[in-house]
Scaffold this active site. Sequence first.
Site, PDB file in Angstrom:
ATOM      1  N   GLY A  83     -39.488  85.292 -12.283  1.00 55.42           N
ATOM      2  CA  GLY A  83     -39.268  85.622 -10.877  1.00 55.42           C
ATOM      3  C   GLY A  83     -40.533  85.504 -10.049  1.00 55.42           C
ATOM      4  CG  ASP A 106     -41.752  79.985 -18.671  1.00 51.04           C
ATOM      5  OD1 ASP A 106     -41.909  80.758 -17.709  1.00 51.04           O
ATOM      6  OD2 ASP A 106     -41.163  80.343 -19.724  1.00 51.04           O
ATOM      7  CG  ASP A 108     -45.495  80.696 -27.562  1.00 54.06           C
ATOM      8  OD1 ASP A 108     -46.258  81.513 -27.009  1.00 54.06           O
ATOM      9  OD2 ASP A 108     -44.725  80.997 -28.499  1.00 54.06           O
ATOM     10  CB  VAL A 109     -49.356  81.689 -23.180  1.00 48.22           C
ATOM     11  CG1 VAL A 109     -49.007  80.934 -21.913  1.00 48.22           C
ATOM     12  CG2 VAL A 109     -48.559  82.986 -23.304  1.00 48.22           C
ATOM     13  CE1 TYR A 155     -45.101  94.486 -19.240  1.00 47.29           C
ATOM     14  CE2 TYR A 155     -45.695  96.488 -18.056  1.00 47.29           C
ATOM     15  CZ  TYR A 155     -45.428  95.128 -18.059  1.00 47.29           C
ATOM     16  OH  TYR A 155     -45.503  94.408 -16.895  1.00 47.29           O
ATOM     17  CE  LYS A 199     -48.283  92.827 -18.118  1.00 45.97           C
ATOM     18  NZ  LYS A 199     -48.537  91.447 -17.642  1.00 45.97           N
ATOM     19  CB  THR A 213     -38.335  89.525 -11.590  1.00 46.49           C
ATOM     20  OG1 THR A 213     -38.822  90.390 -12.632  1.00 46.49           O
ATOM     21  CG2 THR A 213     -39.374  89.438 -10.481  1.00 46.49           C
TER      22      THR A 213
END
Length: 260
Positions: free
Chosen positions: A32, A52, A71-72, A164, A168, A199
């Site tokens: 998003g 992506d 894929d990062v 998460y 972060k 999103t």
Amino acid sequence: MSPDEIGAAFPEGLATPLMSDRHIVVTGATGGLGEAVVATLAKAGARVAALDADDRVLRTRREGADAYVVDVTDRDALLAVRDAVEAVWEAPADGLVNFAGVFRSGASAALPSAEWERHLNVNLTGTFNACAVFGERMVAAGSGSIVNVGSILGVRGKSRHAAYAASKHGVHGVTRALADEWGPAGVRVNAIAPGRIETTMTVDAFADAAGMQAYLGRVPLRRVGSPTDVIGPVLFLLSSLSAYVTGHAIMVDGGLTSTA
Ligand SMILES: NC(=O)c1ccc[n+]([C@@H]2O[C@H](COP(=O)([O-])OP(=O)(O)OC[C@H]3O[C@@H](n4cnc5c(N)ncnc54)[C@H](O)[C@@H]3O)[C@@H](O)[C@H]2O)c1
């Protein structure tokens, strides 16, 4: 609003002088936030490489924006994409925005190890990988700007969000460390830290009416964010308007983290 409508809505007279002739890589470009930024950058005349892991990114190709499935978490695959991007552009990237990310909440003691690792791998290692791969060229060129995407949970904790939040917090740490390391070479590294933005990532949160009411009661601006709200801070950090700003995180959270 569609990504194209968002791109059209952003003040073109402002974005075009800042972004035309730029070469900018955006990861998580099918998401998003990523798709809205890609559309805006392309409309403003930047050359954009939209990356992506989801092959729907190939459908986001548009004038000025090429798309790559990658894929990062795979550094070698990112290096191959860097080669491909530079071959098309005949220039290295001078901007990078790292939106690629995953999110899941749940009771921490029951969180599967695989979920913990997935958050650290994608959100933290993936962000670092893209910084290392594209930042290397910026350091060699002596200029560039990287915008990492942290979160309010990169500066605060929250029940049921351990993986998460850990990932972060790491993103904000990497941002500051790279700002210090690459500042002497003319490369700036900053972050944005969004609050709740509508999103696909936040569908569950938006479906929880009582939770949303409680959340909104704590947000000084009394609304959630839209992808449009993220565009201005990203363009500011990518552009020369922020030439003396590095190692910083802009909270894009309606004021939430400024309150007690
Ligand atoms: N939406 C919010 O409220 C919010 C708040 C704070 C931070 N963020 C952060 O903003 C970023 C974008 O979020 P969004 O709301 O657009 O989410 P989204 O789920 O719509 O988009 C995330 C994108 O990342 C891609 N991705 C996931 N794993 C990948 C990988 N290994 N390699 C490459 N791409 C991968 C997905 O395919 C997807 O297109 C994320 O990092 C997210 O943590 C979002």
